[in-house]
Design an enzyme around this catalytic site. Structure first.
Site, short mmCIF file in Angstrom:
data_model
loop_
_atom_site.label_atom_id
_atom_site.label_comp_id
_atom_site.label_asym_id
_atom_site.label_seq_id
_atom_site.Cartn_x
_atom_site.Cartn_y
_atom_site.Cartn_z
CE LYS A 169 0.21 3.45 4.76
NZ LYS A 169 0.08 3.62 6.18
CG ASN A 190 -1.66 1.28 1.43
OD1 ASN A 190 -1.78 2.07 0.49
ND2 ASN A 190 -2.19 1.48 2.63
CB SER A 217 5.08 -1.91 12.08
OG SER A 217 4.65 -0.57 12.25
N GLY A 240 2.34 2.08 10.81
CA GLY A 240 3.31 3.16 10.67
C GLY A 240 3.94 3.58 11.98
CD GLU A 288 -3.59 -2.49 7.14
OE1 GLU A 288 -2.50 -2.73 6.65
OE2 GLU A 288 -4.22 -1.44 6.92
CD GLU A 346 -2.94 5.56 6.68
OE1 GLU A 346 -2.90 5.64 5.44
OE2 GLU A 346 -2.03 5.04 7.37
CG HIS A 384 -5.74 2.00 5.01
ND1 HIS A 384 -5.33 2.93 5.93
CD2 HIS A 384 -4.72 1.13 4.87
CE1 HIS A 384 -4.10 2.63 6.33
NE2 HIS A 384 -3.70 1.54 5.69
C1 PEP Z 1 -0.82 0.13 6.03
O1 PEP Z 1 -1.03 1.32 6.09
O2 PEP Z 1 -1.59 -0.59 5.36
C2 PEP Z 1 0.34 -0.42 6.75
C3 PEP Z 1 0.32 -1.66 7.09
O3 PEP Z 1 1.37 0.48 7.02
P1 PEP Z 1 2.77 0.14 7.71
O4 PEP Z 1 3.27 -1.17 7.12
O5 PEP Z 1 3.65 1.28 7.35
O6 PEP Z 1 2.51 0.01 9.16
#
Ligand code: PEP
Length: 251
Positions: free
Chosen positions: A11, A9, A213, A173, A167, A98, A96
């Site tokens: 973003k 992803n 992460s 992040g 997630e 976000e 997501h």
């Molecule tokens: C995401 O936003 O889908 C995600 C998993 O981000 P990160 O791997 O940076 O935590």
């Protein structure tokens, strides 16, 4: 049987040139080292057509990061599922955290988006996950159940096309990863919720990805869990080498 999948992803990162170069690099590495899982890159709308032009569909799938809940019309700035599909993309990330957090997307909108994605031949990567407070107050299983249940008006045939991504918002992040045990417990919970509604066959065939992460150093332990079928990767998907390091966790 369900597929193992690693999806990136991106973003709101990379200019068009940078994105095309990144996709090209990933594609080249995948052609040289055939992956043991499906690999997908989900990229900004502006990059879809160009990225589609440089990747080999046999080794790398393409997805968008969102689509509109409206079919078409006077929605300035929105991008419809049909538009995404017309670029050659096969997938779309929906729900997501976000999008839920910063753009206020709710269950009703996400159901509408999911239906339009499916009607246009896109496979949704549907994200669910609890925030830190819900993890700490113990309501996380109920929170995630209700996010999944938002899709339960879909027919079994349609639900069977969905990829779920768990997630935990507190891990996205932040550098904090859920432990492999926390991920396994939640993935097993999600599979049970799906089984109760749609039966064992659909539940067993649903790929459930972990996101938050995930990186080369922890992917193997996470993916070794029986209900963790791969990952949705943010930060570590922005460099071809670290993305490949995660894909190689399936070797
Ligand atoms: C995401 O936003 O889908 C995600 C998993 O981000 P990160 O791997 O940076 O935590």
């Amino acid at each position: 049987m369900r597929k193992n999948i690693v999806a990136g992803n991106w973003k709101m990162n990379t200019t068009l040139d940078e994105g095309v170069e990144l996709a090209n690099d990933i594609n080249t590495l995948l052609l040289a080292n055939k992956p043991n899982c499906d690999v997908i890159v989900c990229v900004p709308f502006t990059h879809l057509t160009s990225v589609h032009g440089v990747i080999d569909k046999e080794v790398l799938g393409l997805g968008a990061e969102n689509c509109s809940e409206h079919e078409k019309g006077a929605y300035t700035g929105e991008v419809s599922a049909a538009m995404v599909k017309s670029t050659g993309a096969q997938y779309v990330i929906l729900g997501h955290s976000e999008r839920r957090q910063y753009f206020g997307e709710n269950n009703e909108q996400l159901l509408a988006k999911t239906k339009l994605a499916l009607a246009n031949g896109l496979m949704p990567i549907f994200c669910v996950g609890e925030v830190l407070e819900e993890r700490e107050n113990g309501s996380y299983n109920d929170v995630v159940s209700s996010q999944i249940e938002a899709l339960f008006s879909l027919s079994p045939e349609d639900f069977g096309k969905i990829i779920v991504a768990y997630e935990p918002v507190w891990a996205i992040g932040t550098g904090k990863t859920a432990t492999a045990e926390q991920a396994q417990d939640m993935h097993a919970h999600i599979r049970k919720v799906i089984e109760e509604k749609y039966g064992k066959e659909i539940a067993d065939n649903t790929s459930i990805l972990y996101g938050g992460s995930c990186k080369p150093s922890n992917a193997k332990e996470l993916f070794a869990k029986p209900d963790v079928d791969g990952g949705l990767i943010g930060g570590a998907a922005l460099q071809a080498d670290s993305f490949m390091g995660i894909i190689e966790a399936f070797n």
